[in-house]
Scaffold this motif. Structure first.
Motif, PDB file in Angstrom:
ATOM      1  N   ALA A 124       0.827  -1.212   0.000  1.00 16.71           N
ATOM      2  CA  ALA A 124       0.000   0.000   0.000  1.00 16.71           C
ATOM      3  C   ALA A 124       0.859   1.258   0.000  1.00 16.71           C
ATOM      4  O   ALA A 124       0.535   2.245  -0.681  1.00 16.71           O
ATOM      5  CB  ALA A 124      -0.936  -0.009   1.208  1.00 16.71           C
ATOM      6  N   ARG A 125       1.966   1.224   0.741  1.00 11.58           N
ATOM      7  CA  ARG A 125       2.836   2.400   0.824  1.00 11.58           C
ATOM      8  C   ARG A 125       3.521   2.707  -0.510  1.00 11.58           C
ATOM      9  O   ARG A 125       3.967   3.830  -0.736  1.00 11.58           O
ATOM     10  CB  ARG A 125       3.896   2.213   1.913  1.00 11.58           C
ATOM     11  CG  ARG A 125       3.364   2.469   3.314  1.00 11.58           C
ATOM     12  CD  ARG A 125       4.494   2.757   4.288  1.00 11.58           C
ATOM     13  NE  ARG A 125       5.395   1.613   4.445  1.00 11.58           N
ATOM     14  CZ  ARG A 125       5.235   0.656   5.371  1.00 11.58           C
ATOM     15  NH1 ARG A 125       4.203   0.693   6.197  1.00 11.58           N
ATOM     16  NH2 ARG A 125       6.098  -0.342   5.457  1.00 11.58           N
ATOM     17  N   GLN A 126       3.624   1.697  -1.372  1.00 10.51           N
ATOM     18  CA  GLN A 126       4.315   1.892  -2.650  1.00 10.51           C
ATOM     19  C   GLN A 126       3.370   2.238  -3.804  1.00 10.51           C
ATOM     20  O   GLN A 126       3.815   2.422  -4.943  1.00 10.51           O
ATOM     21  CB  GLN A 126       5.159   0.651  -2.977  1.00 10.51           C
ATOM     22  CG  GLN A 126       6.330   0.502  -2.004  1.00 10.51           C
ATOM     23  CD  GLN A 126       7.066  -0.810  -2.156  1.00 10.51           C
ATOM     24  OE1 GLN A 126       7.936  -0.952  -2.995  1.00 10.51           O
ATOM     25  NE2 GLN A 126       6.715  -1.798  -1.332  1.00 10.51           N
ATOM     26  N   VAL A 127       2.080   2.368  -3.500  1.00 14.05           N
ATOM     27  CA  VAL A 127       1.112   2.708  -4.547  1.00 14.05           C
ATOM     28  C   VAL A 127       1.453   4.021  -5.247  1.00 14.05           C
ATOM     29  O   VAL A 127       1.428   4.084  -6.489  1.00 14.05           O
ATOM     30  CB  VAL A 127      -0.332   2.709  -3.986  1.00 14.05           C
ATOM     31  CG1 VAL A 127      -1.296   3.403  -4.950  1.00 14.05           C
ATOM     32  CG2 VAL A 127      -0.794   1.275  -3.727  1.00 14.05           C
ATOM     33  N   PRO A 128       1.807   5.103  -4.511  1.00 10.75           N
ATOM     34  CA  PRO A 128       2.140   6.342  -5.235  1.00 10.75           C
ATOM     35  C   PRO A 128       3.275   6.147  -6.245  1.00 10.75           C
ATOM     36  O   PRO A 128       3.232   6.720  -7.343  1.00 10.75           O
ATOM     37  CB  PRO A 128       2.560   7.305  -4.107  1.00 10.75           C
ATOM     38  CG  PRO A 128       1.844   6.794  -2.896  1.00 10.75           C
ATOM     39  CD  PRO A 128       1.820   5.304  -3.044  1.00 10.75           C
ATOM     40  N   ILE A 168      -6.416   2.084  -6.436  1.00  8.70           N
ATOM     41  CA  ILE A 168      -5.522   2.374  -7.558  1.00  8.70           C
ATOM     42  C   ILE A 168      -6.116   3.423  -8.501  1.00  8.70           C
ATOM     43  O   ILE A 168      -5.427   4.368  -8.911  1.00  8.70           O
ATOM     44  CB  ILE A 168      -5.205   1.079  -8.354  1.00  8.70           C
ATOM     45  CG1 ILE A 168      -4.466   0.055  -7.476  1.00  8.70           C
ATOM     46  CG2 ILE A 168      -4.434   1.391  -9.629  1.00  8.70           C
ATOM     47  CD1 ILE A 168      -3.084   0.472  -7.034  1.00  8.70           C
ATOM     48  N   ILE A 169      -7.399   3.274  -8.848  1.00  9.56           N
ATOM     49  CA  ILE A 169      -8.011   4.172  -9.840  1.00  9.56           C
ATOM     50  C   ILE A 169      -8.052   5.606  -9.315  1.00  9.56           C
ATOM     51  O   ILE A 169      -7.674   6.551 -10.022  1.00  9.56           O
ATOM     52  CB  ILE A 169      -9.426   3.687 -10.225  1.00  9.56           C
ATOM     53  CG1 ILE A 169      -9.376   2.246 -10.765  1.00  9.56           C
ATOM     54  CG2 ILE A 169     -10.054   4.637 -11.242  1.00  9.56           C
ATOM     55  CD1 ILE A 169      -8.464   2.028 -11.948  1.00  9.56           C
ATOM     56  N   GLN A 170      -8.489   5.769  -8.060  1.00  8.41           N
ATOM     57  CA  GLN A 170      -8.555   7.108  -7.478  1.00  8.41           C
ATOM     58  C   GLN A 170      -7.164   7.724  -7.381  1.00  8.41           C
ATOM     59  O   GLN A 170      -6.958   8.909  -7.692  1.00  8.41           O
ATOM     60  CB  GLN A 170      -9.211   7.062  -6.098  1.00  8.41           C
ATOM     61  CG  GLN A 170      -9.566   8.444  -5.542  1.00  8.41           C
ATOM     62  CD  GLN A 170     -10.572   9.172  -6.425  1.00  8.41           C
ATOM     63  OE1 GLN A 170     -11.642   8.651  -6.729  1.00  8.41           O
ATOM     64  NE2 GLN A 170     -10.213  10.392  -6.862  1.00  8.41           N
ATOM     65  N   ALA A 171      -6.200   6.918  -6.965  1.00  8.87           N
ATOM     66  CA  ALA A 171      -4.823   7.422  -6.845  1.00  8.87           C
ATOM     67  C   ALA A 171      -4.303   7.878  -8.205  1.00  8.87           C
ATOM     68  O   ALA A 171      -3.612   8.909  -8.309  1.00  8.87           O
ATOM     69  CB  ALA A 171      -3.918   6.334  -6.262  1.00  8.87           C
TER      70      ALA A 171
END
Length: 308
Positions: free
Chosen positions: A112-116, A250-253
């Motif tokens: 989760a922390r690596q999503v950006p 993912i989509i919102q990010a």
């Protein structure tokens, strides 16, 4: 129709291939998991890490070598290709090894922390300069796409006659597996309805952008590997990542990242739905062929309810 079997490669054969390229001294030859179509091994030579992959599929790796040059040449952390060759009936490629472990092996919190960072990489991939090439669909060894349009590609990959490919005789799956003709055809018809939204957008698509093809040191993404590379709407990679990491927003990010960067995405919703259908349809066929019934049912449910 049986599940595809990766080629078995004797350790002596691997040693011979490596000796031909490096001379003596390759050590720590270790099989790696992952990769449904290749037998993959890591090894060390003079203190540096490498990977060698073997496949019995026609023309394997020539495109991967091209993609390696394309991506690494534009600053994307993709393994550099060092050698291509044949050993008997098997093709092989030797590449530099990117350090790290599969993102899939990280904890849910670490992922989760690596999503950006993943969103940043998706944006980089979408911006890869492909203007020197033409065509859509599978990237050939010369760097061009195999089809004149996205629609031509969509129709071709779902056609019954797939002689000489991984999908040869795939219609047999209607009899021998959990693949349902009415479900497949329903989703295929929906996919065709969305083709006009995806078709105007021609970018680079990794084609397998998920945790098993992303490497991480636990805190940051160290590189991307493999790929089922093609030209088309780069939102296909976003759809793949979202389906593999459905609880990570993912989509919102992605939308937030693009908005902050001042990037406008025309017809985003329609293009994303088209991308879900495109990858999902192939997923149904693949899961049925591999006998992965749970994955098949989950994808079937998602696709049939997509426009509900």
């Amino acid at each position: 129709m049986t599940a595809y079997e990766k080629p078995n490669v004797a350790i002596s054969e691997i040693e011979e291939v490596l000796r031909n390229h490096f001379g003596p001294g390759a050590a720590e030859i270790t099989p790696l998991t992952g990769g449904n179509l290749s037998s993959v091994f890591s090894f060390v030579h003079q203190g540096k890490g490498y990977v060698v992959k073997f496949s019995d599929l026609e023309g394997a790796y020539r495109t991967e070598s091209y993609v390696s040059d394309l991506l690494s040449g534009q600053g994307i952390a993709f393994p550099k290709s060092l050698a291509l060759g044949k050993s008997g009936q098997l093709a092989y490629i030797i590449m530099e090894r990117i350090e790290g472990r599969n993102l899939a092996d990280c904890t849910a919190e670490e992922q989760a922390r690596q999503v950006p960072e993943l969103i940043g990489i998706l944006t980089q991939l979408a911006a890869v300069d492909v203007r020197a090439t033409k065509g859509y669909g599978w990237i050939g060894p010369d760097g061009n796409g195999a089809y004149a349009s996205w629609k031509d590609f969509v129709v071709a990959v779902n056609a019954e006659d797939q002689t000489g490919t991984f999908w040869e005789n795939w219609h047999d799956l209607y009899r021998t597996s959990c693949l349902e003709r009415d479900v497949f055809e329903e989703i295929y018809n929906r996919l065709l309805a969305y083709v006009p939204y995806n078709e105007p957008h021609r970018g680079f698509i990794h084609g397998d952008f998920h945790q098993w093809n992303l490497l991480s040191d636990g805190t940051r993404i160290t590189g991307i590997i493999d790929g089922n590379c093609q030209y088309g709407d780069s939102l296909v990679d976003l759809a793949i990542l979202d389906r593999h990491m459905p609880r990570n927003g993912i989509i919102q990010a992605y939308q937030d990242f693009q908005a902050k960067a001042g990037i406008t995405i025309p017809h985003f919703k329609e293009r994303l739905i088209g991308a879900y259908y495109f990858k999902g349809l192939d997923g149904l066929r693949f899961y049925a062929k591999m006998g992965w019934r749970d994955a098949y049912q989950g994808t079937r449910h998602f696709l049939l309810n997509l426009e509900a």
